[in-house]
Design a protein around this motif. Structure first.
Motif, mmCIF file in Angstrom:
data_model
loop_
_atom_site.group_PDB
_atom_site.id
_atom_site.type_symbol
_atom_site.label_atom_id
_atom_site.label_comp_id
_atom_site.label_asym_id
_atom_site.label_seq_id
_atom_site.Cartn_x
_atom_site.Cartn_y
_atom_site.Cartn_z
ATOM 1 N N VAL A 1 49.933 69.082 50.643
ATOM 2 C CA VAL A 1 51.376 69.016 50.440
ATOM 3 C C VAL A 1 51.694 67.905 49.459
ATOM 4 C CG1 VAL A 1 51.734 67.522 52.465
ATOM 5 C CG2 VAL A 1 53.638 68.887 51.575
ATOM 6 N N ARG A 2 52.555 68.201 48.513
ATOM 7 C CA ARG A 2 52.941 67.227 47.500
ATOM 8 C C ARG A 2 54.003 66.270 48.036
ATOM 9 N NH1 ARG A 2 53.397 72.221 44.954
ATOM 10 N NH2 ARG A 2 51.728 72.776 43.497
ATOM 11 N N ALA A 3 54.258 65.213 47.280
ATOM 12 C CA ALA A 3 55.234 64.212 47.699
ATOM 13 C C ALA A 3 56.644 64.774 47.775
ATOM 14 C CB ALA A 3 55.195 63.023 46.737
ATOM 15 N N ASP A 4 56.916 65.864 47.051
ATOM 16 C CA ASP A 4 58.248 66.466 47.111
ATOM 17 C C ASP A 4 58.384 67.473 48.250
ATOM 18 O OD1 ASP A 4 56.832 68.675 46.224
ATOM 19 O OD2 ASP A 4 57.887 68.862 44.308
ATOM 20 N N GLY A 5 57.333 67.588 49.076
ATOM 21 C CA GLY A 5 57.383 68.469 50.234
ATOM 22 C C GLY A 5 56.901 69.877 49.983
ATOM 23 N N THR A 6 56.587 70.222 48.742
ATOM 24 C CA THR A 6 56.092 71.564 48.470
ATOM 25 C C THR A 6 54.601 71.645 48.795
ATOM 26 O OG1 THR A 6 55.633 71.014 46.157
ATOM 27 C CG2 THR A 6 57.785 71.975 46.666
ATOM 28 N N VAL A 7 54.185 72.781 49.288
ATOM 29 C CA VAL A 7 52.787 72.990 49.661
ATOM 30 C C VAL A 7 52.014 73.484 48.448
ATOM 31 C CG1 VAL A 7 51.209 74.297 51.130
ATOM 32 C CG2 VAL A 7 53.366 73.424 52.075
ATOM 33 N N ALA A 8 50.969 72.765 48.087
ATOM 34 C CA ALA A 8 50.181 73.103 46.900
ATOM 35 C C ALA A 8 49.130 74.156 47.186
ATOM 36 C CB ALA A 8 49.513 71.850 46.345
ATOM 37 N N GLY A 9 48.681 74.225 48.440
ATOM 38 C CA GLY A 9 47.660 75.205 48.780
ATOM 39 C C GLY A 9 47.277 75.112 50.238
ATOM 40 N N PRO B 1 61.846 66.104 65.880
ATOM 41 C CA PRO B 1 62.619 66.018 64.636
ATOM 42 C C PRO B 1 61.903 66.604 63.422
ATOM 43 C CG PRO B 1 62.722 63.934 65.826
ATOM 44 C CD PRO B 1 61.705 64.777 66.519
ATOM 45 N N LEU B 2 60.575 66.554 63.419
ATOM 46 C CA LEU B 2 59.820 67.086 62.282
ATOM 47 C C LEU B 2 59.470 68.566 62.442
ATOM 48 C CD1 LEU B 2 57.368 64.148 61.444
ATOM 49 C CD2 LEU B 2 59.531 64.746 60.330
ATOM 50 N N LEU C 1 50.708 69.269 60.747
ATOM 51 C CA LEU C 1 50.266 68.053 60.051
ATOM 52 C C LEU C 1 50.811 67.981 58.628
ATOM 53 C CD1 LEU C 1 46.573 67.483 61.187
ATOM 54 C CD2 LEU C 1 48.651 66.329 61.966
ATOM 55 N N LEU C 2 51.034 69.112 58.003
ATOM 56 C CA LEU C 2 51.642 69.093 56.681
ATOM 57 C C LEU C 2 53.086 68.611 56.757
ATOM 58 C CD1 LEU C 2 50.250 72.335 54.982
ATOM 59 C CD2 LEU C 2 49.454 69.976 54.737
ATOM 60 N N ARG C 3 53.769 68.921 57.845
ATOM 61 C CA ARG C 3 55.119 68.384 58.041
ATOM 62 C C ARG C 3 55.072 66.860 58.180
ATOM 63 N NH1 ARG C 3 55.132 73.196 61.287
ATOM 64 N NH2 ARG C 3 56.617 74.737 60.472
ATOM 65 N N PHE C 4 54.108 66.376 58.938
ATOM 66 C CA PHE C 4 53.953 64.932 59.106
ATOM 67 C C PHE C 4 53.564 64.273 57.785
ATOM 68 C CE2 PHE C 4 51.175 61.310 60.638
ATOM 69 C CZ PHE C 4 52.230 60.493 60.999
ATOM 70 N N ALA C 5 52.662 64.912 57.040
ATOM 71 C CA ALA C 5 52.227 64.357 55.757
ATOM 72 C C ALA C 5 53.382 64.306 54.763
ATOM 73 C CB ALA C 5 51.076 65.182 55.192
ATOM 74 N N ALA C 6 54.269 65.291 54.807
ATOM 75 C CA ALA C 6 55.450 65.262 53.948
ATOM 76 C C ALA C 6 56.360 64.102 54.340
ATOM 77 C CB ALA C 6 56.200 66.591 54.041
ATOM 78 N N CYS D 1 46.444 65.642 52.121
ATOM 79 C CA CYS D 1 45.577 66.743 52.531
ATOM 80 C C CYS D 1 45.234 66.609 54.005
ATOM 81 C CB CYS D 1 44.301 66.739 51.700
ATOM 82 S SG CYS D 1 43.123 68.064 52.108
ATOM 83 N N ALA D 2 45.371 67.702 54.736
ATOM 84 C CA ALA D 2 45.000 67.755 56.151
ATOM 85 C C ALA D 2 43.927 68.812 56.340
ATOM 86 C CB ALA D 2 46.208 68.091 57.017
ATOM 87 N N VAL D 3 42.889 68.470 57.089
ATOM 88 C CA VAL D 3 41.810 69.403 57.395
ATOM 89 C C VAL D 3 41.489 69.315 58.879
ATOM 90 C CG1 VAL D 3 39.375 69.959 57.057
ATOM 91 C CG2 VAL D 3 40.788 69.349 55.089
ATOM 92 N N LEU D 4 41.426 70.462 59.542
ATOM 93 C CA LEU D 4 41.045 70.540 60.952
ATOM 94 C C LEU D 4 39.875 71.502 61.083
ATOM 95 C CD1 LEU D 4 44.582 70.847 62.638
ATOM 96 C CD2 LEU D 4 43.223 68.781 62.257
#
Length: 273
Positions: free
Chosen positions: A20-28, A131-132, A154-159, A242-245
Motif C-alpha cells: 500500500v502506498r502512502a496515499d492509501g492506494t494499493v499497489a499490488g 475505527p480502521l 494490515l494494509l489498512r493499518f499500514a495506510a 508491505c505486509a506478508v502473512l
C-alpha cells in the motif's frame, strides 16, 4: 505487482501479501487477502498503537511507572525496561540495554487495562481496530504475540501508519524514531546489533546487518516481523508499506526469501506508482 509473484516459489503452504502506498492506494496483492493468520510478534505494533492512542487520550503518560522498578510505559514500548525476553526476571536497569521482551508488552497490556478500566483487547478494538475497519483482526491473549489478522486489515493499518488519522502525525514520528539511542541488543533471529535501534513498539532498520528487510530498504524503514512467518514494513523513503502473512514459522527459509522480495517490491514501486 509482478514482484509479489515471487511468493509463489516460497516453501510455504499458504501466504498472502499486499503493498500500500502512502496515499492509501494499493499497489499490488497476492493470495487470499481475507484469510486470517496468527501474527506472532507483528501483534506488537498494533498493541503499541493502542497504547499510544491511550496516551493521547490522557489514560496515562508515557513516563508513568509501568513494569519493573524504575521502568515506565516508554521503556516497555522501547524494549528498555530491563525485563527478560519471556520471564519476569529483570536483567538490567531501565534504559541501559535493549532487551527484546514479550513480558514487557504483557506488562503494557496490564498497565493499560488498569488505567483505562477495560481489558486491553477491548480497548484496542475500540481505539484502533474498529475505527480502521479491521473487522477480521483480534488482539485477544498476549499483547506481545497472540494477535490474528488478514493482509486486507494490515494494509489498512499500514495506510494509517503512513497517513495517521487516529494519532497526531507527530506521535507517529516519535514512535518510529529511535528511542533511547545507542543501545546494544539482540534482534531475535538475527543476532547482536550495535546499535539495536527501536522506536516505541516499532523496530527501526537503521544500519542493522543482517536484517529481515531488503538491502535497498532505507534506514528509516520501520515495522516488525513475527515468528509465525509474518512481517510488516513501512519505508518512508519509498512511500509504501508491505505486509506478508504465511503459515510457516520463521526460519532459514525466511531469512533467504524475505530480503529479495522486499528489494524486488522497492524496485518495482516507481513503475507501480
Amino acid at each position: 505487482m509482478e514482484s509479489l509473484a515471487m511468493i509463489g516459489q516460497w516453501p510455504v503452504a499458504n501466504a498472502a501479501a499486499g503493498v500500500v502506498r502512502a496515499d492509501g492506494t494499493v499497489a499490488g496483492t497476492y493470495g487470499d487477502l481475507h484469510r486470517r493468520y496468527p501474527l506472532a510478534s507483528v501483534t506488537k505494533p498494533l498493541a503499541a498503537y493502542a497504547v499510544l492512542v491511550a496516551w493521547e487520550e490522557g489514560v496515562f503518560e508515557l513516563d508513568d511507572p509501568a513494569g519493573p522498578q524504575g521502568s515506565t510505559v516508554r521503556h516497555l514500548l522501547a524494549h528498555t525496561s530491563g525485563l527478560a525476553f519471556d520471564a519476569e526476571k529483570v536483567l538490567a536497569l531501565p534504559g541501559t540495554r535493549r532487551i527484546y521482551s514479550n513480558t514487557g508488552f504483557e506488562a503494557l497490556g496490564e498497565a493499560l487495562t488498569k488505567a483505562a478500566g477495560i481489558p486491553f483487547a477491548e480497548y484496542a478494538r475500540q481505539a484502533v481496530l474498529e475505527p480502521l475497519g479491521m473487522a477480521d483482526t483480534a488482539l485477544e491473549g498476549s499483547p506481545a504475540a497472540d494477535g490474528v489478522s488478514t493482509v486486507a486489515d494490515l494494509l489498512r493499518f499500514a495506510a494509517e501508519l503512513q497517513d495517521p488519522r487516529l494519532l497526531h502525525p507527530s506521535t507517529v514520528v516519535t514512535a518510529t524514531s529511535v528511542a533511547f539511542p545507542g543501545l546494544k541488543g539482540v534482534l531475535p533471529g538475527y543476532g547482536a546489533q550495535d546499535p539495536n535501534d527501536w522506536g516505541l513498539g516499532f523496530e527501526i532498520r537503521a544500519t542493522k546487518r543482517p536484517h529481515w528487510t531488503g538491502a535497498h530498504s532505507s534506514p528509516a524503514t520501520f515495522g516488525h516481523f513475527g515468528q509465525s512467518g509474518t512481517f510488516l514494513w513501512v519505508d518512508p523513503r519509498a512511500g509504501a508499506a508491505c505486509a506478508v502473512l504465511t503459515d510457516r514459522p520463521f526460519g532459514e527459509w525466511a531469512t533467504q526469501a524475505w530480503p529479495p522480495l522486499t528489494d524486488a517490491v522497492l524496485a518495482e514501486l516507481p513503475a507501480a506508482g
